[in-house]
Design a protein around this motif. Structure first.
Motif, mmCIF file in Angstrom:
data_model
loop_
_atom_site.group_PDB
_atom_site.id
_atom_site.type_symbol
_atom_site.label_atom_id
_atom_site.label_comp_id
_atom_site.label_asym_id
_atom_site.label_seq_id
_atom_site.Cartn_x
_atom_site.Cartn_y
_atom_site.Cartn_z
ATOM 1 N N PHE A 482 -0.260 -23.080 -11.949
ATOM 2 C CA PHE A 482 0.624 -24.014 -11.250
ATOM 3 C C PHE A 482 -0.010 -24.588 -9.994
ATOM 4 C CE2 PHE A 482 3.441 -21.730 -13.968
ATOM 5 C CZ PHE A 482 4.369 -22.681 -14.337
ATOM 6 N N ASP A 483 -0.922 -23.810 -9.415
ATOM 7 C CA ASP A 483 -1.617 -24.288 -8.216
ATOM 8 C C ASP A 483 -2.730 -25.237 -8.673
ATOM 9 O OD1 ASP A 483 -2.989 -24.711 -5.875
ATOM 10 O OD2 ASP A 483 -2.911 -22.607 -5.235
ATOM 11 N N GLY A 485 -4.537 -27.121 -6.694
ATOM 12 C CA GLY A 485 -5.463 -27.402 -5.598
ATOM 13 C C GLY A 485 -6.821 -26.754 -5.818
ATOM 14 N N ASP A 486 -7.779 -27.161 -4.978
ATOM 15 C CA ASP A 486 -9.129 -26.600 -5.060
ATOM 16 C C ASP A 486 -9.292 -25.386 -4.147
ATOM 17 O OD1 ASP A 486 -10.041 -28.628 -6.789
ATOM 18 O OD2 ASP A 486 -10.272 -29.992 -5.084
ATOM 19 N N ILE A 487 -8.623 -25.453 -2.978
ATOM 20 C CA ILE A 487 -8.898 -24.473 -1.933
ATOM 21 C C ILE A 487 -8.214 -23.145 -2.205
ATOM 22 C CG2 ILE A 487 -8.610 -23.986 0.534
ATOM 23 C CD1 ILE A 487 -8.732 -27.054 0.948
ATOM 24 N N TYR A 488 -9.006 -22.105 -2.240
ATOM 25 C CA TYR A 488 -8.529 -20.731 -2.374
ATOM 26 C C TYR A 488 -7.425 -20.597 -3.421
ATOM 27 C CZ TYR A 488 -9.287 -16.099 -0.692
ATOM 28 O OH TYR A 488 -9.691 -14.793 -0.613
ATOM 29 N N ASN A 489 -7.760 -20.942 -4.632
ATOM 30 C CA ASN A 489 -6.775 -20.951 -5.713
ATOM 31 C C ASN A 489 -6.702 -19.578 -6.389
ATOM 32 O OD1 ASN A 489 -5.186 -21.427 -7.954
ATOM 33 N ND2 ASN A 489 -5.968 -23.508 -8.235
ATOM 34 N N THR A 490 -5.884 -18.688 -5.813
ATOM 35 C CA THR A 490 -5.782 -17.327 -6.367
ATOM 36 C C THR A 490 -5.006 -17.325 -7.681
ATOM 37 O OG1 THR A 490 -3.889 -16.975 -4.905
ATOM 38 C CG2 THR A 490 -6.000 -16.080 -4.194
ATOM 39 N N ASN A 491 -4.210 -18.348 -7.904
ATOM 40 C CA ASN A 491 -3.506 -18.479 -9.171
ATOM 41 C C ASN A 491 -4.539 -18.596 -10.308
ATOM 42 O OD1 ASN A 491 -0.911 -20.829 -10.359
ATOM 43 N ND2 ASN A 491 -1.658 -18.918 -11.207
ATOM 44 N N ASN B 23 -1.568 -26.129 2.977
ATOM 45 C CA ASN B 23 -2.719 -26.391 2.129
ATOM 46 C C ASN B 23 -3.390 -27.652 2.668
ATOM 47 O OD1 ASN B 23 -4.591 -27.053 0.234
ATOM 48 N ND2 ASN B 23 -3.202 -26.980 -1.524
ATOM 49 N N GLN B 25 -5.490 -29.551 1.803
ATOM 50 C CA GLN B 25 -5.779 -30.637 0.865
ATOM 51 C C GLN B 25 -4.611 -31.621 0.747
ATOM 52 O OE1 GLN B 25 -7.103 -28.815 -2.772
ATOM 53 N NE2 GLN B 25 -8.600 -30.428 -3.153
ATOM 54 N N LYS B 53 4.854 -14.694 -6.116
ATOM 55 C CA LYS B 53 3.736 -15.447 -6.706
ATOM 56 C C LYS B 53 3.810 -15.459 -8.232
ATOM 57 C CE LYS B 53 -1.273 -16.053 -6.538
ATOM 58 N NZ LYS B 53 -1.240 -17.460 -6.117
ATOM 59 N N SER B 58 3.811 -19.806 -7.950
ATOM 60 C CA SER B 58 2.431 -19.323 -8.115
ATOM 61 C C SER B 58 1.448 -19.970 -7.158
ATOM 62 C CB SER B 58 1.960 -19.550 -9.553
ATOM 63 O OG SER B 58 2.730 -18.780 -10.438
ATOM 64 N N THR B 59 1.904 -20.960 -6.399
ATOM 65 C CA THR B 59 0.970 -21.584 -5.455
ATOM 66 C C THR B 59 0.883 -20.797 -4.145
ATOM 67 O OG1 THR B 59 2.555 -23.035 -4.337
ATOM 68 C CG2 THR B 59 1.573 -23.861 -6.381
ATOM 69 N N THR B 61 -0.261 -18.420 -1.539
ATOM 70 C CA THR B 61 -1.613 -17.860 -1.489
ATOM 71 C C THR B 61 -1.774 -16.820 -0.392
ATOM 72 O OG1 THR B 61 -2.477 -19.921 -2.377
ATOM 73 C CG2 THR B 61 -4.059 -18.467 -1.319
ATOM 74 N N ILE B 114 -7.345 -21.074 6.547
ATOM 75 C CA ILE B 114 -7.850 -21.664 5.300
ATOM 76 C C ILE B 114 -6.701 -22.239 4.471
ATOM 77 C CG2 ILE B 114 -8.996 -21.191 3.100
ATOM 78 C CD1 ILE B 114 -10.759 -19.171 4.543
ATOM 79 N N LYS B 115 -5.713 -21.397 4.168
ATOM 80 C CA LYS B 115 -4.575 -21.854 3.350
ATOM 81 C C LYS B 115 -3.473 -20.800 3.414
ATOM 82 C CE LYS B 115 -3.620 -22.887 -1.546
ATOM 83 N NZ LYS B 115 -4.244 -22.858 -2.870
#
Lengths: 567, 345
Positions: A482-483, A485-491, B23, B25, B53, B58-59, B61, B114-115
């Motif tokens: 679902f995430d 994004g590029d940054i720190y995508n733990t998903n 985020n 971005q 999560k 799930s986004t 972080t 960072i996020k």
């Protein structure tokens, strides 16, 4: 881009030791350590008990030979005896070396390194720092790597080996902080990513990231794995969380007690009692629970680990972390109450098939530590031998790679490999009509493995497990990230980890089904005895057509003949 | 037993997690998201975040690894205090919540963001390198592995507690000096420097100490004790900082740096008068030249605003100096007792 001489995947005990030793061997080499967590977060830090070495500080009559024998017997004779000899004879040297570089070992009155008794060992030879041994070793190695200027790529997740035909030319990895896929051209690659026991999920003591990434990457690249069916269950996981209470707690004199108030180990290992080897003690706990002598609670059935008789002083000074954990996660102070415990998946004996120098069959690719399988633990690892394994073989492998890097001249990694991989990762983020959540799949995988490929195994159950894994693989096709994004995508990271666990779980289950005997940690209720004639051999798994193909390899014998294993 | 079916309600209730989101971005600035979930007593903040999560968003972080309080990954600010999410009980935090039923979750402070709840750890590693936070062994590398050092129990005790540090950076997040000066050495690096300097196997004690007394070093700490209150491993960090200062004065003297001179001037004043002689403090700390050059304009402004400290002869010893000293003594013994208690817990 000029290739690295050595790319080490994993920053735990074996990865860091390999890096340090490689730099010592040849300071001019260009070495990189990639780790998906900051190296000091690695799971080595969770090892509490200690590392075995026949220093003979505590028991003056201890010898390397006794350590070798205990390890071979503990392995249920599946360990390769030449490898065990390397492990045990290097042990005193490695413990002293760690001391020389600053590891804060606990000391005895004569100022030498302290040692304590551990399961399956004939003498007290486990060197420790209170109950934070792994933590202090990891900190020391990380500090020394900083001192030596090792180049770290922190929070990079390894994705694939880049192959030129059947040869490795380096590694493809994702930078977590940017989400970019990057190529690491390398003459040699060392996998040191730790174990895979987290596939048992909620019935595992492992860190969330012990997902067998290195094994899965190597396996999919055609490198064989070995003895994957052997997963050690630690007898004393905390009831609610599966987190571990160190064997040191029993080494210090803790009792295991059932609901009838009986120290039941007297029926299973009358001589060693609570300090029997882990496989035996775990089976004893599981049997007590299955036969109705456990305690009952909403969080499952359990037994008692009683430390109260040790007294507040010993518990506070030698087991402080354990006491903290019991209070945080169970709400129990071991000074005042017994600790509720049950067996938990803890260690993977299997791993990437290597020789005594960490080499795999693919030239330039090595593996060390829990990620590799030399094999020194065979069907069951002794407590205090895993820290030792990662240190000794991390060091040996680091030196081997440093000496051999010059032999290889890898071709460049084509840019398309990076862009293809980026596309592949993006595809997880596409909206799809019917989707699955990775969290549910992960729990289901742990559940079926725990129920069907756990401590007690039988054909019908294992087949159920294999069918479940197959259906989970199908469901994985529908997992959505679902995430976007590029940054720190733990998903995304956790989805990729799940895939690694799924692929490896097939080898564990298939190996368990094929091995029709009981040996070490692998107990088949339908084949309750060890069958040396048919099964005194290693299982080898190769990835063929998306499935594991099984083959076998003889065990290297030496001085010690096969014997019945009793304690 | 799965997270998704948290059941067997011994005691359960709705809990709202008000989580800092950002985020870079897509977001121009940070904001808070509220997640309300039904939880049972006994669950940790980390498991609750994991549930969110996996089943709600799930986004979201955050870092997490060992889940057992030993790896240090999941440090975050929970209800305005930096701590590990994995060892923090939701029910305990509900007791502390300002708004009933709402737990506020934010990233660590004093480190680049960072996020969401993830911050950059590289600055901490950079400072560990800068201050040589490793044992530089007295034994040459070629000799390693041949024989062990002999270490007394007394020496081991001196740094045993400091080696509990898991680099979670909670102390970094709460440090009041770091908020003002990001170059400041930081509590964690002072703690680890102390640990290295207490180790007889190390051979660069004096060199490390020389680095620590420089600008942004050990003398910049203002003894607010936030680091020690925060430490998730109950390490007496301030003891380590005082230890380095005592060591610096012992080995390098009281004339060594402005920090040492400042400490000496303080001590002098308290002993003599029970109060500070502020007018001469800058001179005694940094010398007459520096004071004239840097503080003269401010001194004029102070005169104009009639805010000058009294001239030294007019600073009389405080009336209650005897009882002050007595109180100081008592305070010191209380602090010592607290330490004892804390390390015994």
């Amino acid at each position: 881009m000029k290739p690295f001489d050595i790319v080490i995947v994993g920053g735990g005990g074996s990865g860091l030791y390999a890096a340090m030793e490689a730099m010592k061997t040849n300071p001019n080499l260009n070495i990189a350590v990639l780790s998906k967590v900051y190296p000091n977060r690695s799971h080595t830090s969770a090892a509490q008990g200690g590392a075995n070495a026949a220093l003979a500080n505590k028991a003056k009559d201890d010898t390397v030979e006794m350590h070798i024998f205990d390890t071979i017997k503990g392995s249920d004779y599946l360990a390769d005896q030449d490898a065990v000899e390397v492990l045990c004879s290097e042990a005193p040297k490695i413990i002293r070396e760690l001391d020389n570089m600053g590891t804060p070992w606990s000391r005895m009155d004569d100022k030498t390194i302290a040692q304590r008794p551990f399961g399956g060992a004939g003498r007290p030879r486990c060197c420790y720092c209170a109950d934070k041994t792994g933590h202090t070793i990891l900190q020391t190695l990380y500090e020394q790597c900083l001192r030596k200027g090792v180049f770290f790529f922190n929070e990079y997740f390894a994705l694939d080996l880049s192959l030129d035909g059947s040869r490795s030319r380096g590694l493809i990895a994702m930078n977590m902080k940017t989400g970019k896929v990057e190529a690491f051209p390398a003459k040699t690659v060392i996998f040191a990513t730790g174990g895979y026991a987290k596939m048992y999920w909620n019935r595992s003591s492992n860190a969330a990231g012990n997902t067998g990434d290195g094994q899965a990457i190597a396996y999919r690249a055609g490198i064989p794995l070995k003895d994957m069916e052997f997963v050690q269950f630690h007898p004393t996981g905390l009831r609610k969380s599966g987190l571990l209470v160190t064997e040191g707690a029993r080494g210090e004199g803790g009792y295991l007690v059932n609901a009838e108030g009986e120290r039941f180990m007297k029926r299973y290992a009358p001589e060693k009692m609570e300090l029997g080897p882990r496989d035996l003690v775990s089976r004893s706990l599981e049997t007590e629970i299955l036969e109705g002598r456990g305690f009952d609670s909403p969080a499952g059935k359990y037994l008692h680990l009683d430390l109260r008789h040790l007294g507040a002083d010993i518990i506070k000074s030698r087991l402080p972390q354990i006491r903290e954990m019991c209070m945080y996660f169970e709400g129990v102070d071991p000074i005042e109450e017994p600790v509720p415990v049950r067996p938990t998946a803890h260690y993977s004996m299997g791993g990437i098939d290597t020789d005594n120098f960490g080499r795999t069959i693919m030239e330039g690719v090595y593996a060390a530590g829990e990620c590799g399988c030399v094999s020194v633990h065979g069907a069951n690892r002794l407590g205090g031998n895993s820290l030792l394994d990662i240190l000794v073989f991390g060091r040996i492998t680091g030196r081997a790679a440093a000496e051999e890097a010059g032999k290889f001249n890898p071709s460049a990694i084509p840019a398309s490999e990076v862009t293809d991989k980026e596309q592949e990762l993006r595809s997880f983020m596409q909206p799809r009509g019917h989707y699955e959540r990775y969290g549910t799949l992960r729990e289901d995988l742990g559940h079926t493995l725990g129920a069907n490929v756990g401590i007690f195994r039988e054909a019908s159950k294992i087949k159920q497990g294999i069918a479940d894994i197959e259906s989970l693989q199908d469901r994985f096709q529908h997992v959505r990230v679902f995430d976007t994004g590029d940054i720190y995508n733990t998903n995304l990271l956790q989805v990729l980890e799940l895939k690694n666990m799924l692929d490896l779980s097939e080898t564990v289950a298939e190996g368990a089904l094929s091995r029709e005997e009981s040996r070490g940690s692998h107990t088949r209720t339908d084949f309750p005895t060890r069958d040396d004639e048919k099964w005194h051999k290693h299982t080898i798994y190769t990835y063929e057509g998306g499935r594991p193909k099984l083959a076998y390899k003889p065990v290297t014998m030496g001085r010690y003949e096969l014997q019945e294993r009793t304690y | 037993m799965s997270d998704s079916t948290i059941q067997h309600h011994e005691e359960s209730r709705d809990v709202t997690f008000r989580v800092h989101r950002f985020n870079p971005q897509v977001d121009s600035k940070p904001y808070f998201d509220d997640y309300t979930i039904k939880l049972e007593k006994g669950i940790t903040v980390l498991r609750a975040l994991g549930y969110i999560k996996e089943h709600v968003d799930s986004t979201l972080t955050f870092r997490a690894f060992c889940q057992a309080g030993i790896c240090g990954s999941c440090a975050m600010r929970i209800n305005n205090m930096s701590k590990l999410a994995c060892t923090t009980q939701v029910w305990d935090e509900l007791d502390k919540a300002r708004e009933p039923g709402v737990i506020k979750i934010e990233p660590l402070r004093n480190l680049p963001h960072i996020k969401d709840l993830v911050v950059e750890m590289d600055p901490v590693v950079g400072k560990m390198k800068k201050y040589s936070n490793w044992v530089d062994s007295r034994m040459p590398e070629e000799e390693w592995g041949k024989k062990e050092f002999l270490v007394s129990e007394e020496e081991f005790q001196a740094y045993d507690k400091a080696t509990d540090c898991i680099l979670c950076a909670s102390c970094v997040s709460e440090c009041t000096i770091l908020r003002a000066h990001k170059e400041y050495v930081s509590p964690v690096v002072l703690l680890r420097s102390f640990r290295m300097n207490a180790d007889s196997r190390d051979g660069i004690h004096d060199q490390r100490l020389a680095g620590l007394v420089q600008d942004h070093g050990v003398w910049d700490c203002t003894h607010c004790y936030r680091c020690q209150e925060t430490c998730v491993k109950n390490i007496p960090i301030m003891d380590a900082i005082h230890g380095i200062r005592e060591d610096a004065i012992e080995r390098r003297g009281t004339k060594d740096t402005s920090g040492a001179r400042h400490a000496e001037a303080f001590m002098d004043d308290i002993e003599k008068k029970g109060r500070l002689v502020e007018a001469t403090l800058p001179i005694r700390t940094n010398g007459i030249g520096w004071t004239l050059k840097n503080l003269l304009p401010m001194a004029f402004k102070m005169i104009l605003k009639r805010r000058t400290p009294p001239p030294p002869p007019l600073v009389k010893a405080s009336k209650g100096i005897q009882s002050l000293r007595k109180e100081l003594k008592e305070m010191a013994s209380h602090v010592a007792k607290d330490h004892e208690k804390k390390s015994g817990e």
